[in-house]
Design an enzyme around this catalytic site. Sequence first.
Site, short mmCIF file in Angstrom:
data_model
loop_
_atom_site.label_atom_id
_atom_site.label_comp_id
_atom_site.label_asym_id
_atom_site.label_seq_id
_atom_site.Cartn_x
_atom_site.Cartn_y
_atom_site.Cartn_z
N ARG A 30 0.95 -1.21 -0.04
CA ARG A 30 0.15 -0.11 0.04
C ARG A 30 0.91 1.25 -0.10
O ARG A 30 1.97 1.26 0.53
CB ARG A 30 -0.88 0.09 1.26
CG ARG A 30 -1.92 1.18 1.38
CD ARG A 30 -3.10 0.99 0.21
NE ARG A 30 -4.24 1.87 0.66
CZ ARG A 30 -4.64 2.53 -0.32
NH1 ARG A 30 -4.64 2.18 -1.67
NH2 ARG A 30 -6.03 3.01 0.26
N THR A 58 -7.55 -1.21 -9.00
CA THR A 58 -8.22 -2.00 -9.13
C THR A 58 -8.79 -2.49 -10.06
O THR A 58 -9.87 -2.33 -10.51
CB THR A 58 -8.99 -1.66 -7.72
OG1 THR A 58 -8.74 -0.98 -6.68
CG2 THR A 58 -9.68 -2.76 -7.27
#
Length: 556
Positions: free
Chosen positions: A92, A367
Amino acid sequence: MKSLFCFIFVGLLSVNALAEEAGYAKFAAATVHPLATDAASAAYAKGGNAVDAAVAAGLTLGIVDGHNSGIGGGCFLVIRAANGSLTAIDGREMAPAKAHRDMYLKAGKLDDEASKTGALASGIPGVLKAYDLALKKHGRLTLADHLKTAAELAEKGFQMDAVYARKLEATADKLRLFPASASIFLKADGSAFKEGDTLVQKDLAKTYRAIAEHGLEWFYGGEFARKTEEWMKENGGIATVEDFRNYKAVEREPIRSSYRGYEIVCMPPPSSGGVHVAQILNILEHFPIRHFRASSRIHVVTEAMKLAFADRAHWLGDPDFAQVPKGLVDKEYAAELSRKIDLDHATSVPGHNTPPRWEGDIFGKHTTHLSTADAEGNWVALNQTINTAFGSKVVIPGTGVLLNNEMDDFAVQPGVPNAFKLVGAEANSIAPGKRPLSSMSPTLVFKEGQPMLSVGAAGGPTIITQTLLLISHVIDDGMEPNAALAEPRFHHQWSPDELKIETQFDRSTRKRVEALGHKLSESPGFGACQAVMWDDQRKLLVPAHDPRVPGKASGL
Protein backbone atom coordinates in the site's frame (compact mmCIF):
# COMPACT_ATOMS: atom_id res chain seq x y z
CA MET A 1 -20.23 2.13 -13.09
CA LYS A 2 -16.83 2.60 -11.48
CA SER A 3 -14.12 -0.04 -11.65
CA LEU A 4 -11.23 1.65 -9.90
CA PHE A 5 -9.12 -1.14 -8.53
CA CYS A 6 -7.08 -3.89 -10.03
CA PHE A 7 -7.27 -7.36 -8.50
CA ILE A 8 -4.99 -10.24 -9.36
CA PHE A 9 -5.75 -13.65 -7.98
CA VAL A 10 -3.83 -16.88 -8.27
CA GLY A 11 -5.30 -20.07 -6.90
CA LEU A 12 -5.83 -23.80 -7.02
CA LEU A 13 -9.32 -24.86 -6.01
CA SER A 14 -11.29 -27.99 -5.13
CA VAL A 15 -15.05 -27.99 -5.61
CA ASN A 16 -17.51 -30.36 -7.28
CA ALA A 17 -20.13 -30.10 -9.98
CA LEU A 18 -18.57 -27.57 -12.34
CA ALA A 19 -18.96 -29.64 -15.52
CA GLU A 20 -20.74 -26.88 -17.45
CA GLU A 21 -17.95 -24.32 -17.12
CA ALA A 22 -14.66 -24.38 -19.04
CA GLY A 23 -11.66 -25.68 -17.12
CA TYR A 24 -7.90 -26.08 -17.62
CA ALA A 25 -5.47 -28.73 -16.42
CA LYS A 26 -2.32 -26.69 -15.66
CA PHE A 27 -3.11 -23.01 -15.39
CA ALA A 28 -6.03 -20.59 -15.48
CA ALA A 29 -6.45 -16.82 -15.53
CA ALA A 30 -9.31 -14.33 -15.61
CA THR A 31 -8.66 -10.59 -16.02
CA VAL A 32 -10.37 -7.43 -17.24
CA HIS A 33 -8.23 -7.31 -20.40
CA PRO A 34 -7.35 -10.07 -22.90
CA LEU A 35 -3.74 -8.86 -23.18
CA ALA A 36 -3.28 -9.18 -19.40
CA THR A 37 -4.71 -12.70 -19.43
CA ASP A 38 -2.40 -13.57 -22.31
CA ALA A 39 0.58 -12.12 -20.42
CA ALA A 40 -0.24 -14.30 -17.42
CA SER A 41 -0.42 -17.40 -19.61
CA ALA A 42 2.81 -16.48 -21.39
CA ALA A 43 4.67 -16.08 -18.09
CA TYR A 44 3.51 -19.51 -17.00
CA ALA A 45 4.49 -21.03 -20.37
CA LYS A 46 8.01 -19.53 -20.00
CA GLY A 47 8.55 -21.60 -16.87
CA GLY A 48 7.00 -19.30 -14.33
CA ASN A 49 4.35 -20.20 -11.79
CA ALA A 50 1.18 -18.51 -10.55
CA VAL A 51 3.17 -15.80 -8.75
CA ASP A 52 4.99 -14.94 -11.97
CA ALA A 53 1.70 -14.94 -13.83
CA ALA A 54 0.21 -12.49 -11.35
CA VAL A 55 3.12 -10.06 -11.68
CA ALA A 56 3.15 -10.32 -15.48
CA ALA A 57 -0.57 -9.59 -15.61
CA GLY A 58 -0.22 -6.73 -13.13
CA LEU A 59 2.51 -5.00 -15.13
CA THR A 60 0.46 -5.45 -18.30
CA LEU A 61 -2.64 -3.99 -16.69
CA GLY A 62 -0.53 -0.97 -15.76
CA ILE A 63 -0.28 -0.41 -19.52
CA VAL A 64 -3.63 -1.50 -20.99
CA ASP A 65 -5.76 -0.68 -17.94
CA GLY A 66 -3.59 2.15 -16.65
CA HIS A 67 -6.52 4.32 -15.65
CA ASN A 68 -7.04 1.81 -12.81
CA SER A 69 -3.57 0.71 -11.72
CA GLY A 70 0.14 0.75 -12.41
CA ILE A 71 3.60 1.13 -10.89
CA GLY A 72 2.63 4.59 -9.64
CA GLY A 73 0.18 2.94 -7.21
CA GLY A 74 -0.06 0.31 -4.52
CA CYS A 75 -1.24 -3.26 -3.97
CA PHE A 76 -2.01 -6.09 -1.56
CA LEU A 77 -1.08 -9.74 -2.11
CA VAL A 78 -2.31 -12.83 -0.30
CA ILE A 79 -0.17 -15.81 -1.32
CA ARG A 80 -0.71 -19.49 -0.72
CA ALA A 81 2.49 -21.22 -1.85
CA ALA A 82 2.70 -24.77 -3.16
CA ASN A 83 4.20 -25.86 0.17
CA GLY A 84 1.02 -24.72 1.94
CA SER A 85 2.45 -21.58 3.56
CA LEU A 86 0.41 -18.37 3.66
CA THR A 87 1.79 -14.85 3.27
CA ALA A 88 0.20 -11.40 3.07
CA ILE A 89 2.29 -8.65 1.47
CA ASP A 90 1.35 -5.00 2.01
CA GLY A 91 2.41 -2.80 -0.91
CA ARG A 92 0.00 0.00 0.00
CA GLU A 93 1.11 3.58 -0.64
CA MET A 94 2.58 5.61 2.24
CA ALA A 95 2.05 9.27 3.09
CA PRO A 96 5.16 11.42 2.51
CA ALA A 97 7.18 12.49 5.56
CA LYS A 98 5.91 16.07 5.26
CA ALA A 99 2.25 15.00 5.24
CA HIS A 100 0.05 16.12 8.13
CA ARG A 101 -3.59 15.94 9.14
CA ASP A 102 -4.37 19.56 8.15
CA MET A 103 -2.53 19.57 4.82
CA TYR A 104 -5.73 20.10 2.84
CA LEU A 105 -6.95 23.06 4.88
CA LYS A 106 -6.56 26.47 3.25
CA ALA A 107 -7.46 29.49 5.35
CA GLY A 108 -9.35 27.12 7.62
CA LYS A 109 -11.43 25.63 4.80
CA LEU A 110 -11.06 22.13 3.34
CA ASP A 111 -9.79 21.89 -0.25
CA ASP A 112 -11.07 18.39 -0.92
CA GLU A 113 -9.99 18.49 -4.57
CA ALA A 114 -6.31 18.66 -3.54
CA SER A 115 -6.46 15.10 -2.17
CA LYS A 116 -7.79 13.88 -5.51
CA THR A 117 -5.92 15.84 -8.20
CA GLY A 118 -2.42 17.24 -8.44
CA ALA A 119 0.82 17.33 -6.49
CA LEU A 120 -0.59 16.73 -2.99
CA ALA A 121 -2.79 13.76 -3.92
CA SER A 122 -0.18 11.00 -4.14
CA GLY A 123 1.22 8.59 -1.63
CA ILE A 124 4.57 6.87 -2.21
CA PRO A 125 3.88 3.90 -4.53
CA GLY A 126 4.51 0.35 -3.34
CA VAL A 127 3.60 -1.94 -6.24
CA LEU A 128 7.15 -2.65 -7.42
CA LYS A 129 8.49 -3.40 -3.93
CA ALA A 130 5.60 -5.78 -3.31
CA TYR A 131 6.05 -7.53 -6.68
CA ASP A 132 9.74 -7.97 -6.03
CA LEU A 133 9.21 -9.41 -2.55
CA ALA A 134 6.59 -11.86 -3.84
CA LEU A 135 8.81 -13.02 -6.70
CA LYS A 136 11.88 -13.48 -4.49
CA LYS A 137 9.92 -15.56 -2.00
CA HIS A 138 7.78 -17.65 -4.33
CA GLY A 139 8.39 -16.89 -8.04
CA ARG A 140 10.67 -18.51 -10.62
CA LEU A 141 11.37 -15.59 -12.93
CA THR A 142 12.71 -12.16 -11.98
CA LEU A 143 11.03 -8.79 -11.89
CA ALA A 144 13.42 -7.72 -14.67
CA ASP A 145 12.14 -10.55 -16.89
CA HIS A 146 8.56 -9.38 -16.51
CA LEU A 147 9.41 -5.70 -16.95
CA LYS A 148 11.23 -6.30 -20.23
CA THR A 149 8.31 -8.24 -21.67
CA ALA A 150 5.76 -5.62 -20.62
CA ALA A 151 7.95 -2.81 -22.01
CA GLU A 152 7.55 -4.23 -25.51
CA LEU A 153 3.78 -3.83 -25.29
CA ALA A 154 3.99 -0.27 -23.94
CA GLU A 155 6.31 0.71 -26.79
CA LYS A 156 4.27 -1.00 -29.51
CA GLY A 157 0.94 0.24 -28.19
CA PHE A 158 -2.47 -1.37 -27.90
CA GLN A 159 -5.97 -0.70 -29.17
CA MET A 160 -8.03 1.18 -26.63
CA ASP A 161 -11.21 -0.62 -25.55
CA ALA A 162 -14.58 0.97 -24.76
CA VAL A 163 -13.95 1.13 -21.00
CA TYR A 164 -10.59 2.88 -21.34
CA ALA A 165 -12.01 5.33 -23.90
CA ARG A 166 -14.99 6.14 -21.67
CA LYS A 167 -12.79 6.77 -18.61
CA LEU A 168 -10.41 8.90 -20.70
CA GLU A 169 -13.21 11.06 -22.09
CA ALA A 170 -14.60 11.61 -18.58
CA THR A 171 -11.17 12.59 -17.19
CA ALA A 172 -9.75 14.56 -20.14
CA ASP A 173 -10.35 18.00 -18.62
CA LYS A 174 -8.21 17.20 -15.58
CA LEU A 175 -5.52 15.44 -17.60
CA ARG A 176 -5.18 18.63 -19.67
CA LEU A 177 -3.97 20.42 -16.53
CA PHE A 178 -0.70 18.47 -16.67
CA PRO A 179 1.33 18.68 -19.92
CA ALA A 180 3.13 15.35 -19.45
CA SER A 181 -0.21 13.59 -18.91
CA ALA A 182 -1.89 15.30 -21.84
CA SER A 183 1.00 14.42 -24.17
CA ILE A 184 0.38 10.71 -23.57
CA PHE A 185 -3.37 10.35 -23.11
CA LEU A 186 -4.71 13.10 -25.40
CA LYS A 187 -4.28 13.85 -29.08
CA ALA A 188 -2.28 16.82 -30.34
CA ASP A 189 -5.47 18.90 -30.59
CA GLY A 190 -6.30 18.14 -26.96
CA SER A 191 -9.13 15.74 -27.64
CA ALA A 192 -9.30 12.29 -26.07
CA PHE A 193 -8.38 9.12 -27.92
CA LYS A 194 -11.39 7.00 -28.91
CA GLU A 195 -12.19 3.31 -28.77
CA GLY A 196 -10.04 1.48 -31.33
CA ASP A 197 -7.28 4.12 -31.34
CA THR A 198 -3.76 2.90 -30.58
CA LEU A 199 -2.24 4.20 -27.34
CA VAL A 200 1.57 4.19 -27.33
CA GLN A 201 3.51 4.78 -24.07
CA LYS A 202 7.19 5.04 -25.02
CA ASP A 203 8.27 6.82 -21.83
CA LEU A 204 6.65 4.11 -19.70
CA ALA A 205 8.47 1.48 -21.77
CA LYS A 206 11.77 3.28 -21.07
CA THR A 207 10.96 3.35 -17.36
CA TYR A 208 10.18 -0.39 -17.29
CA ARG A 209 13.49 -1.09 -19.05
CA ALA A 210 15.46 1.22 -16.77
CA ILE A 211 14.14 -0.56 -13.68
CA ALA A 212 14.93 -3.92 -15.29
CA GLU A 213 18.52 -2.80 -16.02
CA HIS A 214 19.35 -0.82 -12.88
CA GLY A 215 17.13 -2.47 -10.27
CA LEU A 216 14.51 -1.08 -7.92
CA GLU A 217 16.96 1.55 -6.67
CA TRP A 218 16.44 3.43 -9.96
CA PHE A 219 12.81 3.95 -8.90
CA TYR A 220 13.16 4.06 -5.11
CA GLY A 221 15.83 6.69 -4.60
CA GLY A 222 17.40 6.97 -8.05
CA GLU A 223 16.46 8.81 -11.24
CA PHE A 224 12.71 8.35 -10.99
CA ALA A 225 12.61 9.55 -7.38
CA ARG A 226 14.79 12.55 -8.26
CA LYS A 227 12.53 13.52 -11.17
CA THR A 228 9.51 13.18 -8.91
CA GLU A 229 10.99 15.39 -6.18
CA GLU A 230 11.94 17.99 -8.76
CA TRP A 231 8.42 18.10 -10.20
CA MET A 232 6.86 18.18 -6.74
CA LYS A 233 8.98 21.18 -5.67
CA GLU A 234 7.95 23.07 -8.80
CA ASN A 235 4.25 22.27 -8.35
CA GLY A 236 3.60 22.53 -4.61
CA GLY A 237 4.05 18.86 -3.75
CA ILE A 238 5.87 17.33 -0.77
CA ALA A 239 7.16 13.91 -1.93
CA THR A 240 10.96 13.57 -1.81
CA VAL A 241 13.73 11.20 -2.82
CA GLU A 242 14.03 10.23 0.83
CA ASP A 243 10.34 9.22 0.92
CA PHE A 244 10.95 6.80 -1.95
CA ARG A 245 14.16 5.51 -0.39
CA ASN A 246 12.35 4.79 2.89
CA TYR A 247 9.46 2.83 1.33
CA LYS A 248 9.20 -0.83 2.37
CA ALA A 249 6.77 -3.57 1.42
CA VAL A 250 5.61 -5.25 4.63
CA GLU A 251 4.76 -8.89 5.31
CA ARG A 252 1.73 -9.29 7.54
CA GLU A 253 -0.17 -12.20 9.05
CA PRO A 254 -3.33 -12.97 7.04
CA ILE A 255 -6.73 -12.88 8.73
CA ARG A 256 -8.09 -16.39 9.19
CA SER A 257 -11.79 -16.75 9.84
CA SER A 258 -14.50 -19.26 8.90
CA TYR A 259 -17.96 -19.45 7.33
CA ARG A 260 -20.20 -22.50 7.63
CA GLY A 261 -17.20 -24.82 7.97
CA TYR A 262 -15.05 -23.19 5.28
CA GLU A 263 -11.87 -21.30 6.19
CA ILE A 264 -11.64 -17.69 4.96
CA VAL A 265 -8.13 -16.21 4.48
CA CYS A 266 -8.03 -12.44 3.93
CA MET A 267 -5.74 -9.43 3.84
CA PRO A 268 -5.31 -7.72 7.25
CA PRO A 269 -5.31 -3.92 7.86
CA PRO A 270 -4.65 -1.48 6.33
CA SER A 271 -7.09 -3.44 4.19
CA SER A 272 -10.57 -2.99 5.60
CA GLY A 273 -11.78 -5.52 3.07
CA GLY A 274 -10.44 -8.61 4.81
CA VAL A 275 -11.77 -7.57 8.21
CA HIS A 276 -15.25 -6.78 6.98
CA VAL A 277 -15.67 -9.67 4.55
CA ALA A 278 -14.98 -11.91 7.56
CA GLN A 279 -17.16 -9.82 9.89
CA ILE A 280 -20.19 -9.81 7.56
CA LEU A 281 -19.91 -13.53 6.89
CA ASN A 282 -19.71 -14.13 10.65
CA ILE A 283 -22.98 -12.24 11.09
CA LEU A 284 -24.67 -14.10 8.21
CA GLU A 285 -23.83 -17.47 9.79
CA HIS A 286 -26.71 -16.80 12.18
CA PHE A 287 -29.29 -16.72 9.38
CA PRO A 288 -30.40 -19.49 6.94
CA ILE A 289 -30.13 -17.07 4.03
CA ARG A 290 -30.18 -19.77 1.36
CA HIS A 291 -33.81 -20.47 2.34
CA PHE A 292 -34.92 -16.81 2.32
CA ARG A 293 -36.87 -15.27 -0.54
CA ALA A 294 -34.79 -12.78 -2.51
CA SER A 295 -36.07 -9.64 -0.75
CA SER A 296 -35.50 -11.12 2.73
CA ARG A 297 -31.99 -12.22 1.81
CA ILE A 298 -31.13 -8.78 0.44
CA HIS A 299 -32.53 -7.21 3.62
CA VAL A 300 -30.54 -9.37 6.07
CA VAL A 301 -27.27 -9.11 4.15
CA THR A 302 -27.75 -5.34 3.81
CA GLU A 303 -28.26 -4.98 7.58
CA ALA A 304 -25.03 -6.92 8.15
CA MET A 305 -23.22 -4.64 5.67
CA LYS A 306 -24.43 -1.55 7.52
CA LEU A 307 -23.17 -2.81 10.87
CA ALA A 308 -19.75 -3.67 9.42
CA PHE A 309 -19.27 -0.38 7.55
CA ALA A 310 -20.22 1.60 10.67
CA ASP A 311 -17.40 -0.21 12.46
CA ARG A 312 -15.09 0.46 9.51
CA ALA A 313 -15.63 4.20 9.77
CA HIS A 314 -14.52 4.26 13.41
CA TRP A 315 -12.02 1.46 14.01
CA LEU A 316 -10.09 0.82 10.79
CA GLY A 317 -6.71 2.30 9.89
CA ASP A 318 -3.03 1.44 9.43
CA PRO A 319 -2.19 -0.96 12.29
CA ASP A 320 1.28 0.58 12.56
CA PHE A 321 -0.44 3.79 13.75
CA ALA A 322 -3.91 2.85 15.00
CA GLN A 323 -5.18 0.20 17.39
CA VAL A 324 -7.41 -1.96 15.15
CA PRO A 325 -9.25 -4.53 17.32
CA LYS A 326 -9.04 -8.18 16.33
CA GLY A 327 -12.42 -8.51 18.04
CA LEU A 328 -14.05 -7.16 14.86
CA VAL A 329 -13.81 -10.71 13.45
CA ASP A 330 -14.74 -12.39 16.76
CA LYS A 331 -17.58 -14.93 16.46
CA GLU A 332 -19.24 -13.83 19.71
CA TYR A 333 -19.17 -10.20 18.57
CA ALA A 334 -20.83 -11.25 15.30
CA ALA A 335 -23.54 -13.08 17.28
CA GLU A 336 -24.13 -9.89 19.28
CA LEU A 337 -24.44 -7.85 16.07
CA SER A 338 -26.75 -10.42 14.47
CA ARG A 339 -29.25 -9.89 17.30
CA LYS A 340 -29.55 -6.24 16.24
CA ILE A 341 -31.05 -7.27 12.89
CA ASP A 342 -34.85 -7.09 12.63
CA LEU A 343 -36.07 -9.51 9.95
CA ASP A 344 -39.07 -7.31 9.18
CA HIS A 345 -37.66 -3.79 9.15
CA ALA A 346 -34.53 -1.84 8.26
CA THR A 347 -32.84 -0.69 11.45
CA SER A 348 -31.07 2.61 12.01
CA VAL A 349 -27.35 2.20 12.75
CA PRO A 350 -26.38 5.43 14.53
CA GLY A 351 -22.70 4.56 14.79
CA HIS A 352 -20.08 1.94 15.48
CA ASN A 353 -20.29 -0.88 18.01
CA THR A 354 -17.53 -1.96 20.39
CA PRO A 355 -15.84 -5.33 19.78
CA PRO A 356 -14.46 -7.40 22.67
CA ARG A 357 -10.92 -6.72 23.99
CA TRP A 358 -10.76 -3.57 21.86
CA GLU A 359 -8.12 -1.92 24.03
CA GLY A 360 -5.53 -4.71 24.01
CA ASP A 361 -6.12 -7.40 21.37
CA ILE A 362 -5.13 -5.56 18.20
CA PHE A 363 -3.68 -6.31 14.79
CA GLY A 364 0.12 -6.35 15.01
CA LYS A 365 2.51 -3.71 13.71
CA HIS A 366 4.98 -4.48 11.00
CA THR A 367 -8.28 -2.10 -8.86
CA THR A 368 -8.60 -3.99 -12.06
CA HIS A 369 -9.06 -7.56 -11.02
CA LEU A 370 -7.62 -10.80 -12.32
CA SER A 371 -7.36 -14.37 -11.14
CA THR A 372 -4.71 -16.96 -12.01
CA ALA A 373 -3.92 -20.47 -10.73
CA ASP A 374 -1.43 -23.24 -11.38
CA ALA A 375 -1.72 -26.98 -10.83
CA GLU A 376 1.20 -27.05 -8.37
CA GLY A 377 -0.94 -25.32 -5.76
CA ASN A 378 0.48 -21.80 -5.92
CA TRP A 379 -2.09 -19.10 -5.22
CA VAL A 380 -1.69 -15.34 -5.39
CA ALA A 381 -4.46 -12.86 -4.66
CA LEU A 382 -3.27 -9.45 -5.84
CA ASN A 383 -5.28 -6.23 -5.68
CA GLN A 384 -3.62 -3.17 -7.19
CA THR A 385 -4.83 0.39 -7.70
CA ILE A 386 -4.06 4.05 -8.30
CA ASN A 387 -7.50 4.86 -6.78
CA THR A 388 -9.94 6.90 -8.92
CA ALA A 389 -9.71 7.01 -12.72
CA PHE A 390 -6.19 8.08 -13.78
CA GLY A 391 -5.25 8.60 -10.12
CA SER A 392 -3.87 12.09 -9.39
CA LYS A 393 -3.87 12.79 -13.16
CA VAL A 394 -0.14 13.54 -12.81
CA VAL A 395 2.48 11.87 -15.01
CA ILE A 396 6.03 12.65 -13.91
CA PRO A 397 7.60 14.18 -17.07
CA GLY A 398 9.80 11.83 -19.08
CA THR A 399 8.78 8.69 -17.14
CA GLY A 400 5.29 7.79 -18.36
CA VAL A 401 4.36 6.90 -14.76
CA LEU A 402 0.91 8.02 -13.67
CA LEU A 403 0.84 8.70 -9.93
CA ASN A 404 -1.93 7.59 -7.58
CA ASN A 405 -4.31 9.78 -5.58
CA GLU A 406 -4.43 7.48 -2.56
CA MET A 407 -4.13 10.37 -0.10
CA ASP A 408 -7.88 10.69 -0.64
CA ASP A 409 -8.30 7.30 1.03
CA PHE A 410 -7.29 8.86 4.32
CA ALA A 411 -9.92 10.71 6.33
CA VAL A 412 -8.72 14.10 5.02
CA GLN A 413 -10.64 15.46 7.99
CA PRO A 414 -12.57 13.24 10.45
CA GLY A 415 -16.10 12.63 9.15
CA VAL A 416 -15.47 14.14 5.69
CA PRO A 417 -16.44 11.71 2.89
CA ASN A 418 -13.87 10.74 0.26
CA ALA A 419 -14.46 10.23 -3.47
CA PHE A 420 -16.43 7.05 -2.69
CA LYS A 421 -18.54 8.81 0.01
CA LEU A 422 -16.77 6.78 2.70
CA VAL A 423 -16.13 8.49 6.01
CA GLY A 424 -13.34 7.82 8.48
CA ALA A 425 -12.26 8.81 11.96
CA GLU A 426 -9.02 9.32 13.87
CA ALA A 427 -7.79 5.79 13.10
CA ASN A 428 -7.52 6.74 9.42
CA SER A 429 -6.27 10.31 9.81
CA ILE A 430 -3.22 11.51 7.86
CA ALA A 431 0.25 11.05 9.39
CA PRO A 432 3.79 10.87 7.94
CA GLY A 433 4.65 7.38 6.71
CA LYS A 434 1.12 6.08 7.33
CA ARG A 435 -0.77 3.86 4.87
CA PRO A 436 -4.36 4.83 4.04
CA LEU A 437 -7.24 2.45 4.60
CA SER A 438 -8.28 0.39 1.59
CA SER A 439 -11.32 -1.66 0.54
CA MET A 440 -9.19 -4.10 -1.49
CA SER A 441 -10.21 -7.62 -0.46
CA PRO A 442 -8.02 -10.41 -1.92
CA THR A 443 -9.57 -13.55 -0.40
CA LEU A 444 -8.92 -17.31 -0.38
CA VAL A 445 -11.42 -19.92 0.77
CA PHE A 446 -10.42 -23.38 2.01
CA LYS A 447 -12.36 -26.53 2.79
CA GLU A 448 -10.83 -29.21 5.02
CA GLY A 449 -7.47 -27.51 4.70
CA GLN A 450 -7.47 -27.38 0.91
CA PRO A 451 -8.06 -24.25 -1.19
CA MET A 452 -11.46 -24.32 -2.93
CA LEU A 453 -12.20 -20.75 -4.05
CA SER A 454 -10.38 -17.57 -4.99
CA VAL A 455 -12.17 -14.26 -5.25
CA GLY A 456 -11.55 -10.54 -5.39
CA ALA A 457 -13.14 -7.52 -7.02
CA ALA A 458 -12.84 -3.97 -8.34
CA GLY A 459 -15.01 -0.97 -7.62
CA GLY A 460 -14.12 1.04 -4.51
CA PRO A 461 -16.02 0.04 -1.34
CA THR A 462 -18.23 -2.33 -3.35
CA ILE A 463 -15.14 -4.58 -3.53
CA ILE A 464 -16.00 -5.79 -0.03
CA THR A 465 -19.62 -6.57 -0.79
CA GLN A 466 -18.94 -8.09 -4.21
CA THR A 467 -16.44 -10.46 -2.62
CA LEU A 468 -18.73 -11.61 0.17
CA LEU A 469 -21.70 -12.05 -2.24
CA LEU A 470 -19.61 -14.31 -4.49
CA ILE A 471 -18.49 -16.38 -1.48
CA SER A 472 -22.08 -16.67 -0.27
CA HIS A 473 -23.40 -17.76 -3.67
CA VAL A 474 -20.77 -20.49 -3.89
CA ILE A 475 -21.01 -21.75 -0.28
CA ASP A 476 -24.68 -21.11 0.51
CA ASP A 477 -26.15 -21.84 -2.91
CA GLY A 478 -23.65 -24.31 -4.39
CA MET A 479 -23.30 -22.16 -7.51
CA GLU A 480 -20.58 -22.42 -10.12
CA PRO A 481 -18.33 -19.35 -10.37
CA ASN A 482 -19.48 -17.90 -13.70
CA ALA A 483 -23.11 -18.35 -12.71
CA ALA A 484 -22.42 -16.74 -9.34
CA LEU A 485 -20.78 -13.72 -10.99
CA ALA A 486 -23.85 -13.25 -13.19
CA GLU A 487 -26.11 -12.89 -10.13
CA PRO A 488 -27.38 -9.34 -9.45
CA ARG A 489 -25.59 -7.34 -6.74
CA PHE A 490 -26.36 -4.90 -3.98
CA HIS A 491 -24.24 -2.76 -1.67
CA HIS A 492 -24.65 -0.70 1.50
CA GLN A 493 -21.77 1.14 3.19
CA TRP A 494 -23.65 2.70 6.17
CA SER A 495 -23.02 6.25 5.02
CA PRO A 496 -24.78 7.44 2.94
CA ASP A 497 -27.82 5.49 4.15
CA GLU A 498 -28.85 4.07 0.81
CA LEU A 499 -28.92 0.62 -0.77
CA LYS A 500 -27.21 0.46 -4.14
CA ILE A 501 -29.01 -2.30 -6.04
CA GLU A 502 -28.80 -3.60 -9.59
CA THR A 503 -31.91 -3.45 -11.72
CA GLN A 504 -31.34 -7.10 -12.64
CA PHE A 505 -33.43 -7.81 -9.56
CA ASP A 506 -37.04 -7.86 -10.73
CA ARG A 507 -39.21 -4.89 -9.89
CA SER A 508 -41.37 -6.80 -7.40
CA THR A 509 -38.28 -7.82 -5.39
CA ARG A 510 -37.02 -4.25 -5.32
CA LYS A 511 -40.44 -3.04 -4.19
CA ARG A 512 -40.48 -5.57 -1.32
CA VAL A 513 -36.98 -4.49 -0.26
CA GLU A 514 -38.09 -0.87 -0.33
CA ALA A 515 -41.14 -1.76 1.77
CA LEU A 516 -38.78 -3.12 4.46
CA GLY A 517 -37.49 0.41 4.93
CA HIS A 518 -34.50 0.64 2.59
CA LYS A 519 -33.82 3.68 0.42
CA LEU A 520 -32.87 2.29 -3.00
CA SER A 521 -30.26 3.69 -5.36
CA GLU A 522 -30.84 1.68 -8.52
CA SER A 523 -27.98 0.86 -10.89
CA PRO A 524 -27.79 -1.03 -14.20
CA GLY A 525 -24.61 -2.70 -12.91
CA PHE A 526 -21.50 -2.06 -10.86
CA GLY A 527 -18.13 -3.55 -9.98
CA ALA A 528 -15.93 -6.20 -11.54
CA CYS A 529 -15.35 -9.49 -9.74
CA GLN A 530 -13.20 -12.45 -10.86
CA ALA A 531 -12.80 -15.93 -9.41
CA VAL A 532 -11.10 -19.28 -9.95
CA MET A 533 -12.37 -22.69 -8.83
CA TRP A 534 -11.05 -26.22 -8.91
CA ASP A 535 -13.40 -28.82 -10.41
CA ASP A 536 -12.57 -31.86 -8.29
CA GLN A 537 -14.49 -34.25 -10.54
CA ARG A 538 -12.78 -33.19 -13.76
CA LYS A 539 -9.49 -32.17 -12.07
CA LEU A 540 -9.54 -28.83 -13.88
CA LEU A 541 -9.07 -25.19 -12.93
CA VAL A 542 -12.13 -23.08 -13.77
CA PRO A 543 -11.56 -19.34 -14.25
CA ALA A 544 -14.59 -17.04 -14.05
CA HIS A 545 -14.83 -13.55 -15.52
CA ASP A 546 -17.35 -10.89 -14.54
CA PRO A 547 -19.85 -10.42 -17.40
CA ARG A 548 -20.28 -6.71 -16.55
CA VAL A 549 -16.89 -5.72 -17.94
CA PRO A 550 -14.62 -6.60 -20.87
CA GLY A 551 -11.93 -9.18 -20.21
CA LYS A 552 -10.91 -12.77 -20.71
CA ALA A 553 -10.92 -16.06 -18.80
CA SER A 554 -8.53 -18.64 -20.20
CA GLY A 555 -5.84 -21.17 -19.34
CA LEU A 556 -3.52 -23.97 -20.35
